[in-house]
Design an enzyme around this catalytic site. Structure first.
Site, PDB file in Angstrom:
ATOM      1  N   SER A 147      19.307  43.491  -4.100  1.00 28.63           N
ATOM      2  CA  SER A 147      20.396  42.770  -4.764  1.00 28.63           C
ATOM      3  C   SER A 147      21.486  43.750  -5.222  1.00 28.63           C
ATOM      4  O   SER A 147      22.035  44.471  -4.407  1.00 28.63           O
ATOM      5  CB  SER A 147      19.830  41.936  -5.919  1.00 28.63           C
ATOM      6  OG  SER A 147      20.707  40.911  -6.281  1.00 28.63           O
ATOM      7  N   ASP A 187      18.412  36.562  -1.619  1.00 30.76           N
ATOM      8  CA  ASP A 187      18.148  37.716  -2.483  1.00 30.76           C
ATOM      9  C   ASP A 187      16.712  38.235  -2.369  1.00 30.76           C
ATOM     10  O   ASP A 187      15.752  37.496  -2.595  1.00 30.76           O
ATOM     11  CB  ASP A 187      18.417  37.283  -3.930  1.00 30.76           C
ATOM     12  CG  ASP A 187      18.525  38.441  -4.892  1.00 30.76           C
ATOM     13  OD1 ASP A 187      17.695  39.359  -4.820  1.00 30.76           O
ATOM     14  OD2 ASP A 187      19.444  38.417  -5.729  1.00 30.76           O
TER      15      ASP A 187
END
Length: 294
Positions: free
Chosen positions: A39, A180
């Site tokens: 991320s 993610d």
């Protein structure tokens, strides 16, 4: 020579603390041989590995935050620093509208805006252009499998790793729908080991959930339960690292990118406090002792 790898965890704006960690390591000639990011850790890690230095990281982060594309996202709507009752009410109203909208669209932000932002950061750069070996992870929500990126375009890989479900659009690649990497692995310890690291320093931006106040609705109970589940998963992942740095960023909101300098300083302080321990960790004696004991 000990091959040192660093795993940069996810955490939204809190990931700006990674910049401070990398600055201090570089200032003390402790440059990692391998980097993996999840991320926001993927954003910082990819920029760092592309430049091969931490010197310009803070300036590049500032440039990203001040860019027109980033400004269009309007992340400020997700939080407020103000203790004003009206401001808190506005956020509560926004959150209700936001969750309601997700019944009709796949994410708050659109594909084109997301693509423009990551193109501004990485252009057409590929993994083969990196000065330091790098990996980032995402998860395919069709197969429920973690996906590790070590080749191809940086733009695609970092977008996939940063695609917070419901916030950023998934990155679609053929039959894969990628979101993610923090969904399954928020601190990429195993990925950096796969790159070849003998010793792994993990930078963790999370922590145990705070006091469970106001658990008076099903939604709040559900959110609290998910936070506990995530923390327990993080603990299992961190157990695989040789050392864990924990910058004190829990009081910052994941969407507060205006706190760049404060967050970088948090990273610097965490690295400075544990500098002796990190140097010891990277000594040949410590490495051989680890090999013998295992």
């Amino acid at each position: 020579m000990v091959k040192f790898g660093i795993a940069l965890g996810g955490g939204g704006a809190k990931g700006l603390a990674h910049i401070g960690v990398l600055e201090v390591l570089e200032e003390n000639s402790l440059k990692p041989s391998f980097v993996a990011g999840t991320s926001m850790g993927a954003v910082v890690g990819a920029i760092y590995c592309l430049d091969g230095s931490a010197q310009k990281l803070r300036a590049k982060a500032q440039q990203m935050i001040e860019s027109k594309e980033f400004e269009k996202f309007g992340l400020r709507k997700f939080y407020t620093k103000s203790g004003n009752v009206f401001e808190r009410f506005k956020r509560e109203v926004f959150e209700k509208i936001y969750f309601g909208e997700l019944f009709f669209k796949k994410s708050y932000f659109k594909d084109e805006a997301t693509r423009k932002l990551f193109f501004e950061l990485f252009g057409g750069a590929e993994f083969s252009d990196l000065k330091i070996p790098f990996a980032c992870n995402a998860v395919d929500i069709r197969s429920a499998q973690e996906v590790l990126f070590t080749k191809g375009r940086l733009l695609d890989a970092v977008w996939a790793s940063c695609a917070i479900p419901g916030i950023f659009p998934p990155y679609v690649k053929k039959e894969k729908v990628l979101v993610d990497g923090g969904v399954v692995n928020n601190i990429p310890v195993e990925p950096v080991k796969l790159l070849g690291a003998d010793v792994v320093l993990a930078v963790y931006l999370g922590g145990p959930p705070g006091p469970g106040d106001e658990l008076n609705t099903g939604f709040r109970i559900n959110q609290r339960s998910l936070a506990i589940m995530k923390y327990q998963l993080d603990k299992r992942i961190l157990a695989q690292a040789d050392f864990v740095l924990r910058p004190e960023v829990m009081d910052f909101h994941w969407a507060d990118f205006s706190a760049l300098d404060e967050l970088v300083q948090c990273g610097r302080e965490a690295a400075q406090v544990h500098l002796k321990e990190i140097k010891k960790l990277l000594s040949l004696w410590h490495y051989f002792k680890k090999k013998i004991l295992h």
